[in-house]
Design a protein around this motif. Structure first.
Motif, PDB file in Angstrom:
ATOM      1  N   ARG A 137       0.828  -1.207   0.000  1.00 21.39           N
ATOM      2  CA  ARG A 137       0.000   0.000   0.000  1.00 21.39           C
ATOM      3  C   ARG A 137       0.863   1.257   0.000  1.00 21.39           C
ATOM      4  O   ARG A 137       0.611   2.200  -0.752  1.00 21.39           O
ATOM      5  CB  ARG A 137      -0.954  -0.009   1.209  1.00 21.39           C
ATOM      6  N   LEU A 140       2.732   1.629  -3.508  1.00 24.02           N
ATOM      7  CA  LEU A 140       1.867   2.059  -4.597  1.00 24.02           C
ATOM      8  C   LEU A 140       1.363   3.486  -4.406  1.00 24.02           C
ATOM      9  O   LEU A 140       1.320   4.279  -5.351  1.00 24.02           O
ATOM     10  CB  LEU A 140       0.675   1.107  -4.724  1.00 24.02           C
ATOM     11  N   CYS A 141       0.991   3.844  -3.183  1.00 24.00           N
ATOM     12  CA  CYS A 141       0.420   5.173  -2.975  1.00 24.00           C
ATOM     13  C   CYS A 141       1.482   6.264  -3.065  1.00 24.00           C
ATOM     14  O   CYS A 141       1.211   7.354  -3.571  1.00 24.00           O
ATOM     15  CB  CYS A 141      -0.319   5.253  -1.644  1.00 24.00           C
ATOM     16  N   ALA A 144       1.857   6.738  -6.708  1.00 25.73           N
ATOM     17  CA  ALA A 144       0.625   7.286  -7.279  1.00 25.73           C
ATOM     18  C   ALA A 144       0.489   8.771  -6.960  1.00 25.73           C
ATOM     19  O   ALA A 144       0.108   9.576  -7.825  1.00 25.73           O
ATOM     20  CB  ALA A 144      -0.585   6.518  -6.749  1.00 25.73           C
ATOM     21  N   TYR A 432      -7.533   7.520 -12.932  1.00 26.69           N
ATOM     22  CA  TYR A 432      -7.084   6.375 -12.132  1.00 26.69           C
ATOM     23  C   TYR A 432      -6.491   6.851 -10.817  1.00 26.69           C
ATOM     24  O   TYR A 432      -5.571   7.675 -10.799  1.00 26.69           O
ATOM     25  CB  TYR A 432      -6.034   5.574 -12.904  1.00 26.69           C
ATOM     26  N   LEU A 434      -5.586   5.189  -6.606  1.00 27.52           N
ATOM     27  CA  LEU A 434      -5.388   3.922  -5.894  1.00 27.52           C
ATOM     28  C   LEU A 434      -6.577   3.647  -4.977  1.00 27.52           C
ATOM     29  O   LEU A 434      -6.534   3.887  -3.775  1.00 27.52           O
ATOM     30  CB  LEU A 434      -4.082   3.958  -5.095  1.00 27.52           C
ATOM     31  N   ASN A 436      -8.981   1.464  -2.728  1.00 27.41           N
ATOM     32  CA  ASN A 436      -8.604   0.409  -1.790  1.00 27.41           C
ATOM     33  C   ASN A 436      -8.770  -0.984  -2.384  1.00 27.41           C
ATOM     34  O   ASN A 436      -7.973  -1.884  -2.121  1.00 27.41           O
ATOM     35  CB  ASN A 436      -9.428   0.523  -0.501  1.00 27.41           C
ATOM     36  N   ALA A 439      -5.755  -1.906  -4.544  1.00 25.21           N
ATOM     37  CA  ALA A 439      -4.617  -2.292  -3.710  1.00 25.21           C
ATOM     38  C   ALA A 439      -4.830  -3.683  -3.125  1.00 25.21           C
ATOM     39  O   ALA A 439      -3.896  -4.495  -3.063  1.00 25.21           O
ATOM     40  CB  ALA A 439      -4.408  -1.271  -2.593  1.00 25.21           C
ATOM     41  N   LEU A 457      -0.367  -2.523 -11.761  1.00 25.73           N
ATOM     42  CA  LEU A 457      -1.105  -1.427 -11.140  1.00 25.73           C
ATOM     43  C   LEU A 457      -0.237  -0.183 -11.035  1.00 25.73           C
ATOM     44  O   LEU A 457      -0.700   0.939 -11.275  1.00 25.73           O
ATOM     45  CB  LEU A 457      -1.624  -1.864  -9.769  1.00 25.73           C
ATOM     46  N   LEU A 461      -1.075   3.597 -12.443  1.00 25.08           N
ATOM     47  CA  LEU A 461      -1.108   4.755 -11.546  1.00 25.08           C
ATOM     48  C   LEU A 461      -0.058   5.795 -11.909  1.00 25.08           C
ATOM     49  O   LEU A 461      -0.201   6.963 -11.531  1.00 25.08           O
ATOM     50  CB  LEU A 461      -0.895   4.291 -10.105  1.00 25.08           C
ATOM     51  N   TYR A 474      -9.505  -0.579 -14.386  1.00 20.44           N
ATOM     52  CA  TYR A 474      -8.895   0.026 -13.194  1.00 20.44           C
ATOM     53  C   TYR A 474      -9.588   1.334 -12.798  1.00 20.44           C
ATOM     54  O   TYR A 474      -9.303   1.876 -11.722  1.00 20.44           O
ATOM     55  CB  TYR A 474      -7.414   0.270 -13.432  1.00 20.44           C
TER      56      TYR A 474
END
Length: 491
Positions: A137, A140-141, A144, A432, A434, A436, A439, A457, A461, A474
């Motif tokens: 998480r 990716l965030c 993003a 797009y 992120l 939940n 994820a 993913l 992002l 997505y």
């Protein structure tokens, strides 16, 4: 930097280590059993001149898991304190994060910090580890948010291990390498203020000013100027959060960056069915960190920083004046974002009513935040009725039609050209984000040793404003099962 440089030969500096020993504890990471590569960000690697393909090599897996130490590294964990959920929590610190050094790159020196690298003197009741779930998480965030143009720490790579750690259930552990010019927090200053250590407080402030705000050294009182600049940056950051529907979830003062970066991704969330009172953190039962409260909490946190800096500022009125920049800066920044999101290139006194009416309609019918603003780009100023896709997002279509008529008049008043406006709006309203559930899909696959969804993913992002026809799924609304997802401070 030579992108093919070996892990042992990384030219790591460490400006934070030049501070007195009271600011940190030097220690080695705890080796992670049988570490393996999970994912890496090519964009983050480029910031520090690293070849992303090298990050999957065994030597870098060992380095980024904490099992191998570069010759130039001076590993340490920093001490800080903070207010948590508005209550003074006393000493905290890097309970599972170890700074291994900083690398020079295109964005200047960037600290590399291993999160989940083992016990430190600041772990309190924790085990010093991070779990794969939360590491994915954060990875990716971080990336993003950077792609959305929001100031943030970055994430270089995730290294996993089959080592089990107990949270609500037994989970596998991981280390995420995160990067920032500095991880100094509001709580770093609070630590010395509440311990009545003026010399340490001044040393930290001088370090931050000379290293990251050198232009402030020419100010009559650099510490007052520091408070004002941090307040401005914080206000702008949170305005940008609000504009994309991002909710941090745990805005404690120890999670607030002195550089105005989004820091410490835990129970975050992106707004879906719009509810200004939405709470993304299951632990936050009082709603202190709801979406609607984020702006005022940011201001409160700046006041906490101002209190900590008061011995250096010297005068309460000067501190108050520095803090007074927050509210107008937030209002200006949010106004800028909202005009851009609606494709308005001029400002009028009644625009606020247009914005408020829009949000009231969205809240009443729980319209999806991201999909609404993206679809708004297709609004035709010259047509008698809005696009069906947009109108059908609302239950109370008559009320939406009334608002749409006001919006159409506003667009016509500035001779808005549909095609030009759509291009501008699509450049600020992401398709797009992120969500939940996205994820969680990546996490579920990763827990079965399939890491391909993380990489896919991430690629989506990294281009949040592009149409990406092959990745339409997505951008979909969350499935029914996603309503049961909960995120909390547990990681």
């Amino acid at each position: 930097m030579d992108t093919a440089i070996s892990a042992d030969d990384l030219p790591l500096g460490n400006s934070f280590a030049a501070l007195p020993p009271a600011f940190y504890t030097r220690l080695m990471p705890t080796p992670l059993p049988a570490p393996y590569f999970v994912a890496a960000s090519a964009r983050a690697a480029a910031l520090v001149g690293l070849d992303p393909a090298m990050l999957a090599s065994q030597e870098y897996v060992e380095l980024l898991s904490g099992n191998r130490i570069a010759a130039s590294s001076q590993p340490l964990s920093a001490v800080y304190s903070g207010h948590q959920f508005g209550v003074w929590a006393g000493q905290l610190g890097d309970g599972r994060a170890i700074l291994i050094g900083e690398l020079n790159g295109s964005a200047g020196p960037m600290e590399l910090q291993l999160k989940g690298a083992g016990l430190t003197p600041y772990s309190r009741m924790g085990d010093g580890r991070a779990v794969l779930r939360s590491s994915i998480r954060e990875f990716l965030c971080s990336e993003a948010m950077a792609a959305l143009g929001i100031p943030t720490t970055r994430a270089l790579a995730i290294i996993g291990s089959n080592q089990g750690v107990m949270r609500e259930t037994v989970e596998t552990s991981a280390v995420v390498t995160r990067m920032a010019p500095s991880f100094v927090r509001f709580g770093s200053f609070e630590h010395w203020f509440y311990r009545d250590k003026p010399e340490e407080l001044k040393a930290l402030a001088d370090y931050v000013i000379h290293t990251f705000y050198p232009e402030l050294t020419a100010e009559p009182n650099p510490y007052t100027a520091l408070l004002a600049e941090v307040s401005r940056r914080t206000a702008r950051m949170i305005a940008h959060w609000q504009a994309v529907g991002f909710m941090h979830g745990v805005m404690n003062t120890d999670n607030m960056s002195i550089l105005g970066l989004t820091l410490d991704y835990g129970p975050f969330g992106f707004m879906e069915a719009f509810d200004p009172n939405h709470i993304c953190n299951h632990t936050d039962q009082q709603g202190r960190y709801s979406y609607a409260n984020q702006p005022q909490v940011g201001h409160w946190n700046c006041y906490a920083l101002g209190q900590a800096l008061l011995p250096l500022i010297g005068d309460v009125d000067d501190a108050q004046q520095a803090l007074a920049v927050y509210e107008p800066e937030f209002a200006r920044a949010l106004d800028y974002h909202l005009h851009a999101k609606l494709g308005l290139v001029t400002g009028r006194d009644d625009d606020r009513a247009l914005f408020d009416g829009m949000f009231a309609l969205m809240a009443a019918d729980h319209v999806d935040f991201t999909q609404f603003f993206r679809a708004l780009g297709n609004f035709a100023a010259g047509a008698d009725a809005p696009a069906t896709q947009l109108r059908d997002m609302f239950i109370d279509r008559e009320s939406f039609d009334d608002w749409a008529a006001q919006y159409r008049l506003r667009l016509r008043a500035e001779n808005s050209v549909d095609a030009e406006r759509k291009a501008a709006m699509d450049a600020v309203n992401p398709k797009y984000v992120l969500r939940n559930y996205l994820a969680q899909v990546a996490i579920d696959k990763a827990q079965q040793k399939d890491y391909t969804e993380i990489t896919r993913l991430l690629a989506v992002l990294e281009r949040p404003f592009d149409e990406q026809p092959d990745n339409e799924s997505y951008a979909a609304l969350p499935p029914d099962w996603a309503s049961h997802l909960e995120v909390s401070c547990s990681s």
